[in-house]
Structures are given as C-alpha cells and as structure tokens.
Design a protein around this motif. Structure first.
Motif: not given
Length: 211
Positions: A56-80
């Motif tokens: 997810q470190t790489k995923v977050l980096s791609n999210m922050l640098s991506f300029q187009e519109h997008y949404s995020v889907s987060m599945i809530i786990t016990k760990e989260f």
C-alpha cells in the motif's frame, strides 16, 4: 493495467458505446493506468488497505500523484479498526479529497474469518464514523445519521454490477444477497436476468432508522 497497449481503451470504448455511461475500472493501483484512457468514459476505483503496508505504500504514492478523478474503496477489516479507526479514516479522506466508499468485510474465497470484525465491532466503528461530518465518506449505514429518505426498490436495495469478461460474455453479481455469478451473452440479458433472479416484493418509501 497489465493488458497490451490499447486493449483496455478499446474494451472501455465498446462498453461505453453500448451503455452510454462511465465504465467502472477497479484496480489495486500498484500500476498506473494506461496513458491513452479516456476519463470522460472511465471511472477509476482504487482498492486501498493501509494494513498491507508493503504493497500500500506504492498504492498511496500512485494515488497522491494521479491527477485524474478517482474514488477509493476500503474494506473494513478487524486489523483496520484496531490499528487505525474512524478518526484516521476521516483525516485520510480529507487529505486525499476523494470519495471513499466504505465496505463491510465479506467472507469470499481467499478471505479469512480472522480478518472479519464482529458485528459489534463494525457497528461501533460505524457509529463513531457517523459522528464526523466528512463529505468524502460514502457508506449506506451513514444514511441513518442523516435521516435520508430513499425509495426501497430493487435498484436501490441492491448494488448491481454487470461486467464484461475477457471472453466477451457478461456476468452479474450483487452485494445485497449471496447468489452465484451468472454468465450471459449480452448486457441486456445480464440486466434482465438480474431482475428475474432477485425479484422480490418491497415496500414504498421509508426512512432508515438506526437502533
């Protein structure tokens, strides 16, 4: 995003020209989208789990640098819930300023029972989340706090997904009930069969209540 150059664009064009609305593309975002995607026809939805730090470190980096519109889907786990919680999620949503869809953890092939929060844990998390006023968070359970009226019909009760497979067939599934995927020859057949499979009598307008 690992498909040959131009393949995904052509696939989205086919779907868009058929149903005339944006096509949802789900990704774990370990790779950036192809440069030739037409975002007038495409809606990117990123699956993000901060507990999986290695990926997810790489995923977050791609999210922050991506300029187009997008949404995020987060599945809530016990760990989260244990490691992060509602306040962290609200601050994260405000930081990236993107719509975040909150999903409950479901038991499907590949998911373990040990990662699933108990109903009490999930309810407590939702109650805490609902006490924050964050426009970026989207979760049906939060409607209870806003007293939103909605029409209780098939299209609202179930979240319907009709998808095209690489073999050019169509499948449908829902998150509202547990039914197997069906394979169909066309988008229209998939939509028609969905309503046949899940047709049930429902009431009229009502207000969601939370006890």
């Amino acid at each position: 995003f690992m498909t040959p150059k131009g393949y995904l664009k052509q696939l989205i064009d086919i779907c868009y020209n058929h149903i005339h609305r944006k096509i949802d593309v789900y990704t774990n975002f370990t790779l950036a989208p192809p440069e030739d995607l037409d975002y007038e026809k495409t809606h990117i939805i990123v699956g993000y789990d901060p507990c999986n730090r290695k990926k997810q470190t790489k995923v977050l980096s791609n999210m922050l640098s991506f300029q187009e519109h997008y949404s995020v889907s987060m599945i809530i786990t016990k760990e989260f819930i244990e490691q992060y919680g509602a306040e962290w999620l609200v601050n994260f949503a405000k930081k990236i300023k993107k719509k975040i869809h909150i999903c409950n953890y479901e038991i499907v092939p590949g998911n373990e029972w040990s990662h699933r929060p108990s109903p009490e844990e999930f309810a407590k998390f939702v109650i805490e989340l609902g006490q924050y006023d964050c426009k970026y968070l989207s979760f049906k359970g939060l409607n209870a706090f806003n007293k939103i009226e909605y029409e209780d019909t098939k299209s609202h009760r179930f979240e319907t997904h009709i998808m095209m497979t690489p073999m050019m067939t169509f499948t449908y599934q829902t998150s509202g009930v547990r039914k197997p995927h069906r394979v169909n020859d066309s988008y229209e057949n998939a939509q028609e069969n969905f309503y046949k499979t899940y047709k049930q009598p429902y009431g009229t307008n009502r207000i969601i209540t939370f006890k």
